[in-house]
Motif scaffolding. Structure first.
Motif, PDB file in Angstrom:
ATOM      1  N   ALA A 190       3.522  45.257  35.663  1.00 22.46           N
ATOM      2  CA  ALA A 190       2.531  45.967  34.853  1.00 22.46           C
ATOM      3  C   ALA A 190       1.472  46.607  35.747  1.00 22.46           C
ATOM      4  N   ALA A 191       0.881  47.674  35.263  1.00 27.19           N
ATOM      5  CA  ALA A 191      -0.200  48.331  35.997  1.00 27.19           C
ATOM      6  C   ALA A 191      -1.445  47.454  35.986  1.00 27.19           C
ATOM      7  N   VAL A 192      -2.082  47.329  37.131  1.00 27.60           N
ATOM      8  CA  VAL A 192      -3.311  46.547  37.252  1.00 27.60           C
ATOM      9  C   VAL A 192      -4.530  47.453  37.164  1.00 27.60           C
ATOM     10  N   ILE A 193      -4.458  48.600  37.829  1.00 30.10           N
ATOM     11  CA  ILE A 193      -5.554  49.571  37.820  1.00 30.10           C
ATOM     12  C   ILE A 193      -4.957  50.960  37.670  1.00 30.10           C
TER      13      ILE A 193
ATOM     14  N   PHE B 179      -8.378  43.518  44.449  1.00 33.93           N
ATOM     15  CA  PHE B 179      -7.381  43.534  45.520  1.00 33.93           C
ATOM     16  C   PHE B 179      -6.436  42.342  45.380  1.00 33.93           C
ATOM     17  N   ALA B 180      -6.991  41.180  45.080  1.00 37.13           N
ATOM     18  CA  ALA B 180      -6.163  39.978  44.928  1.00 37.13           C
ATOM     19  C   ALA B 180      -5.208  40.114  43.751  1.00 37.13           C
ATOM     20  N   ARG B 181      -5.664  40.739  42.664  1.00 37.18           N
ATOM     21  CA  ARG B 181      -4.788  40.943  41.500  1.00 37.18           C
ATOM     22  C   ARG B 181      -3.652  41.911  41.833  1.00 37.18           C
ATOM     23  N   LEU B 182      -3.958  42.933  42.619  1.00 38.45           N
ATOM     24  CA  LEU B 182      -2.921  43.882  43.035  1.00 38.45           C
ATOM     25  C   LEU B 182      -1.853  43.194  43.883  1.00 38.45           C
TER      26      LEU B 182
END
Length: 329
Positions: A210-213, A21-24
């Motif tokens: 960039a896509a994270v997930i 969640f934090a990375r998003l």
């Protein structure tokens, strides 16, 4: 047939959820600077399988937020500019007769995407606004008696301008109730404005993250969020808070059971995003205003006197005592 109950989220799963969640959030903040709370609300709505209503001025980054969220989860995004002449078929799609095959072919509308930005939703007629009701609630579109599912994850980010009300159609309570959260992005602070000005050579629509997930991971995280533990005392707190909205003098219509469920669902996601596998009263407090305020229908005289739904929710949070302890999970 008996259904097997879902296992409660573990502490390890909550920690992994928090990290993702934090990375998003950090990913989207590359585009929407200085607006951590709103970005978090966007992902809370997505992972709670709800929708987000943004009431804000033009040029605050609503489109950028929707595009960045879609890019972060490797999803598709579409934008619809709502206007008075927009028709329901312009949103959902239409069936077109193919003379060669002798059959009707369904041409999908922009609603068939993972993230849909419904810009200035209150400028379209009530009939067009209602075209979103089914897909927001059930994740599917029915055209000419045929049902077409929308691939999950699916998030509607709708916007409306609080200043220009001429030529607009106020969203009915039934549609407002379909939005899990209502928030405002607002203008950036001085430091964030300077950073935006430094990158003025790049147009907003050219900025990509960039896509994270993947979309599949979003669905998995949403399933995990549903398994966050809720103590009976927290359920009681939510119930008392919602009941209190129905007895306020200035309120003509209080929060429904759907609103109570929405608050609990969002609180579960926020708890997991905070690295906890259980909900605490602070999760409920943090989300009470974004989840509940837009569901209140105020008395016209109270509105004329300057009473706002947000101020009522804030006052109820002060008057409704939260649980003082939590049972062991």
């Amino acid at each position: 047939m008996t259904m097997t109950p879902q296992a409660t989220m573990t502490a390890e799963q909550a920690s992994a959820f928090q990290e993702t969640f934090a990375r998003l959030v950090a990913n989207v903040e590359q585009v929407l600077l200085g607006k951590t709370f709103v970005v978090r609300l966007g992902f809370v709505a997505l992972l709670s399988e709800g929708h987000l209503l943004l009431e804000d001025f033009p040029g605050t980054g609503k489109t950028s937020l929707a595009r960045a969220i879609a890019q972060s989860v490797a999803g598709t995004s579409n934008r619809i500019q709502f206007t008075p002449d927009l028709l329901p078929g312009d949103i959902t799609g239409v069936s077109v007769y193919d003379q060669r095959s002798g059959q009707f072919d369904f041409h999908r509308g922009p609603v068939f995407s993972n993230i849909l930005l419904a810009d200035e939703i209150n400028r379209a007629s009530p009939k067009t606004q209602a075209a979103l009701l089914e897909v927001m609630e059930e994740g599917r579109v029915t055209v000419d008696g045929i049902t077409h599912p929308v691939d999950p994850p699916f998030l509607v980010i709708a916007t409306q301008n609080p200043i220009e009300q001429a030529g607009t159609y106020r969203l009915p309570e039934a549609q407002l109730d379909r939005f899990l959260l209502k928030a405002s992005i607002g203008y950036p602070d001085h430091a964030s404005t300077l950073r935006i000005l430094e990158g003025a050579g790049v147009k907003a629509h050219e900025t990509e993250v960039a896509a994270v997930i993947t979309a599949a991971t979003v669905l998995d995280m949403a399933r995990q969020a549903r398994t966050v533990h809720v103590d009976p005392s927290v359920n009681d707190y939510v119930s008392r808070l919602v009941d209190a909205t129905r007895s306020v003098t200035e309120v003509r219509l209080g929060v429904s059971v759907r609103g109570a469920l929405a608050l609990l669902r969002a609180a579960k996601t926020l708890a997991a995003a905070s690295g906890r596998h259980y909900v605490v009263p602070d999760d409920v407090k943090a989300l009470a205003e974004p989840v509940l305020a837009h569901r209140l229908v105020l008395d016209p005289e109270a509105e004329f006197d300057g009473v706002t739904a947000s101020s009522i929710v804030s006052q109820l949070l002060l008057e409704t005592a939260p649980p003082s302890d939590r049972q062991a999970v």
